[in-house]
Motif scaffolding. Sequence first.
Motif, PDB file in Angstrom:
ATOM      1  N   GLU A  90      49.810  54.128  48.516  1.00 52.59           N
ATOM      2  CA  GLU A  90      51.106  54.471  49.116  1.00 52.59           C
ATOM      3  C   GLU A  90      52.145  53.384  48.850  1.00 52.59           C
ATOM      4  N   GLN A  91      51.733  52.127  48.897  1.00 55.28           N
ATOM      5  CA  GLN A  91      52.688  51.018  48.751  1.00 55.28           C
ATOM      6  C   GLN A  91      52.958  50.643  47.293  1.00 55.28           C
ATOM      7  N   LEU A  92      52.009  50.932  46.413  1.00 49.85           N
ATOM      8  CA  LEU A  92      52.220  50.607  45.006  1.00 49.85           C
ATOM      9  C   LEU A  92      53.323  51.465  44.420  1.00 49.85           C
ATOM     10  N   LYS A  93      54.181  50.837  43.637  1.00 46.63           N
ATOM     11  CA  LYS A  93      55.277  51.562  43.002  1.00 46.63           C
ATOM     12  C   LYS A  93      54.967  51.906  41.549  1.00 46.63           C
ATOM     13  N   VAL A  94      53.761  51.609  41.100  1.00 48.92           N
ATOM     14  CA  VAL A  94      53.362  51.883  39.720  1.00 48.92           C
ATOM     15  C   VAL A  94      52.093  52.721  39.752  1.00 48.92           C
ATOM     16  N   PRO A  95      51.822  53.481  38.689  1.00 48.80           N
ATOM     17  CA  PRO A  95      50.601  54.299  38.662  1.00 48.80           C
ATOM     18  C   PRO A  95      49.351  53.435  38.731  1.00 48.80           C
ATOM     19  N   ALA A  96      48.369  53.882  39.496  1.00 50.68           N
ATOM     20  CA  ALA A  96      47.105  53.145  39.615  1.00 50.68           C
ATOM     21  C   ALA A  96      45.999  54.127  39.983  1.00 50.68           C
ATOM     22  N   GLN A  97      44.804  53.830  39.519  1.00 49.06           N
ATOM     23  CA  GLN A  97      43.633  54.637  39.829  1.00 49.06           C
ATOM     24  C   GLN A  97      42.832  53.962  40.934  1.00 49.06           C
ATOM     25  N   ALA A  98      42.105  54.783  41.677  1.00 51.28           N
ATOM     26  CA  ALA A  98      41.269  54.240  42.747  1.00 51.28           C
ATOM     27  C   ALA A  98      40.233  53.268  42.190  1.00 51.28           C
ATOM     28  N   SER A  99      39.750  53.553  40.971  1.00 52.86           N
ATOM     29  CA  SER A  99      38.763  52.650  40.357  1.00 52.86           C
ATOM     30  C   SER A  99      39.355  51.268  40.099  1.00 52.86           C
ATOM     31  N   ASP A 100      40.658  51.218  39.710  1.00 52.80           N
ATOM     32  CA  ASP A 100      41.318  49.923  39.492  1.00 52.80           C
ATOM     33  C   ASP A 100      41.405  49.129  40.794  1.00 52.80           C
ATOM     34  N   ILE A 101      41.713  49.831  41.875  1.00 51.66           N
ATOM     35  CA  ILE A 101      41.841  49.162  43.177  1.00 51.66           C
ATOM     36  C   ILE A 101      40.478  48.635  43.635  1.00 51.66           C
ATOM     37  N   LYS A 102      39.431  49.418  43.408  1.00 51.44           N
ATOM     38  CA  LYS A 102      38.081  48.976  43.789  1.00 51.44           C
ATOM     39  C   LYS A 102      37.702  47.702  43.044  1.00 51.44           C
ATOM     40  N   LYS A 103      38.038  47.640  41.763  1.00 51.93           N
ATOM     41  CA  LYS A 103      37.728  46.439  40.974  1.00 51.93           C
ATOM     42  C   LYS A 103      38.473  45.219  41.510  1.00 51.93           C
ATOM     43  N   ARG A 104      39.741  45.432  41.919  1.00 53.31           N
ATOM     44  CA  ARG A 104      40.509  44.304  42.443  1.00 53.31           C
ATOM     45  C   ARG A 104      39.986  43.868  43.813  1.00 53.31           C
ATOM     46  N   ILE A 105      39.456  44.815  44.591  1.00 55.80           N
ATOM     47  CA  ILE A 105      38.845  44.458  45.876  1.00 55.80           C
ATOM     48  C   ILE A 105      37.636  43.556  45.643  1.00 55.80           C
ATOM     49  N   GLU A 106      36.805  43.922  44.674  1.00 56.20           N
ATOM     50  CA  GLU A 106      35.629  43.110  44.355  1.00 56.20           C
ATOM     51  C   GLU A 106      36.051  41.718  43.886  1.00 56.20           C
ATOM     52  N   THR A 107      37.118  41.652  43.114  1.00 56.10           N
ATOM     53  CA  THR A 107      37.606  40.350  42.635  1.00 56.10           C
ATOM     54  C   THR A 107      38.077  39.488  43.793  1.00 56.10           C
ATOM     55  N   LEU A 108      38.787  40.105  44.738  1.00 59.11           N
ATOM     56  CA  LEU A 108      39.271  39.348  45.896  1.00 59.11           C
ATOM     57  C   LEU A 108      38.120  38.897  46.795  1.00 59.11           C
ATOM     58  N   ILE A 109      37.043  39.693  46.840  1.00 59.39           N
ATOM     59  CA  ILE A 109      35.862  39.277  47.604  1.00 59.39           C
ATOM     60  C   ILE A 109      35.224  38.053  46.942  1.00 59.39           C
ATOM     61  N   GLU A 110      35.139  38.080  45.606  1.00 61.84           N
ATOM     62  CA  GLU A 110      34.580  36.936  44.880  1.00 61.84           C
ATOM     63  C   GLU A 110      35.425  35.681  45.080  1.00 61.84           C
ATOM     64  N   ARG A 111      36.745  35.879  45.182  1.00 58.41           N
ATOM     65  CA  ARG A 111      37.653  34.739  45.365  1.00 58.41           C
ATOM     66  C   ARG A 111      37.819  34.372  46.840  1.00 58.41           C
ATOM     67  N   GLU A 112      37.072  35.054  47.705  1.00 56.73           N
ATOM     68  CA  GLU A 112      37.013  34.757  49.143  1.00 56.73           C
ATOM     69  C   GLU A 112      38.339  34.978  49.860  1.00 56.73           C
ATOM     70  N   ASP A 145      46.705  43.105  43.495  1.00 57.63           N
ATOM     71  CA  ASP A 145      46.173  42.003  44.314  1.00 57.63           C
ATOM     72  C   ASP A 145      47.129  41.651  45.450  1.00 57.63           C
ATOM     73  N   ALA A 146      48.418  41.564  45.112  1.00 57.37           N
ATOM     74  CA  ALA A 146      49.412  41.180  46.113  1.00 57.37           C
ATOM     75  C   ALA A 146      49.488  42.214  47.236  1.00 57.37           C
ATOM     76  N   VAL A 147      49.447  43.495  46.884  1.00 54.16           N
ATOM     77  CA  VAL A 147      49.512  44.556  47.898  1.00 54.16           C
ATOM     78  C   VAL A 147      48.258  44.524  48.777  1.00 54.16           C
ATOM     79  N   LEU A 148      47.091  44.334  48.164  1.00 57.00           N
ATOM     80  CA  LEU A 148      45.845  44.260  48.932  1.00 57.00           C
ATOM     81  C   LEU A 148      45.875  43.119  49.948  1.00 57.00           C
ATOM     82  N   VAL A 149      46.282  41.947  49.494  1.00 56.57           N
ATOM     83  CA  VAL A 149      46.318  40.786  50.396  1.00 56.57           C
ATOM     84  C   VAL A 149      47.336  40.998  51.505  1.00 56.57           C
ATOM     85  N   ARG A 150      48.496  41.589  51.162  1.00 57.22           N
ATOM     86  CA  ARG A 150      49.522  41.828  52.175  1.00 57.22           C
ATOM     87  C   ARG A 150      49.011  42.773  53.261  1.00 57.22           C
TER      88      ARG A 150
END
Length: 330
Positions: free
Chosen positions: A292-314, A268-273
């Motif tokens: 590229e900026q994340l220093k921990v393993p992550a899947q594209a599906s995880d990032i998509k879910k967090r994008i949807e969450t940030l959209i819901e939180r405006e 979430d923090a990386v997305l907002v930044r």
Amino acid sequence: EAFYMKDLARRLLWNRVVNMDSEKHFVSLLKTECGAGYTSKMEGMFQDMEWSRETMTRYKQSTMDLLGATTTKSSDDTDMDINVLTTGYWPMYPQFQHLILPDRLTRPRERFIEYYKTKYQGRRMTWQYSLGNCIVRFSPRGKGPTFDLILSLCQALVLVQFNDGLSFGIKQLMERVGIEKREEMERMLQSLSVGKDGTRVLVKQDYDADSKKKLRMTVHDDDTFVVREKFHSNSRRIRITNIMTKETKDDREKTVQAVNRDRLYLIDAVLVRIMKARKTIMHQQLLAQVLEQLKVPAQASDIKKRIETLIEREYLERDGKDRNRYNYLA
């Protein structure tokens, strides 16, 4: 990170650190690789240990000034070193809120509390007795060789109950020491009576000893314990490690879940930044920059879910003309 932090905390609190510079260097490498947020708690643990040493130095100096350097120390006084830890930095540990401490420990504890509250008003102190350790002088027959036993605080409290040469069962010891969980007391008694050779300072007397040949490792309510009068060891300084509870599958899953939850916050923090800097960006570009900026393993599906969450939180919105484009909402 969670598993390494648990091991690091154990080494720091139990004085098992071989080289402090090496520990700090490794954490600095983690910081370079994974970012400051990844190692902030570990750095806080180092700060707590350094601050505690400085605090104890000032406290002992003030005590000497108060009592006078020429004051004769009472034989009942106990030297006590105290680590002051910040709750948010350290793992969670079991608490023994009803532990019964002898006067030799309560007196120096109360003196430190008075000093600490005078210096730092408004702070709340919670004692973590499960992390304490002691050096107990052990003389099994009251004469002859004397051994210095390095024990946990709870082990020491169990052992001092035998000063009068009596025998006790597990329920009696739980009541006298103030430990409410039977499994905790059982582990302590096992470490003192059926541990490795050279550490068995107590004798476990099984209630059904006549009906079997082999010593039972578990503790029955009717078993009794006495001091091992014929205790012998080639070492005069003996460390008796408490038997640790094995990490269950559920415990490991809880730790993994906590790690995954922390990673979601990091995503979430990386997305907002990124969005705050770019204002508007295409979906694939955003995914690439986050990975590229994340220093921990992550899947594209995880990032998509967090994008949807940030959209819901405006925090973000989809562009009205292009659904593959995101706009940042100030």
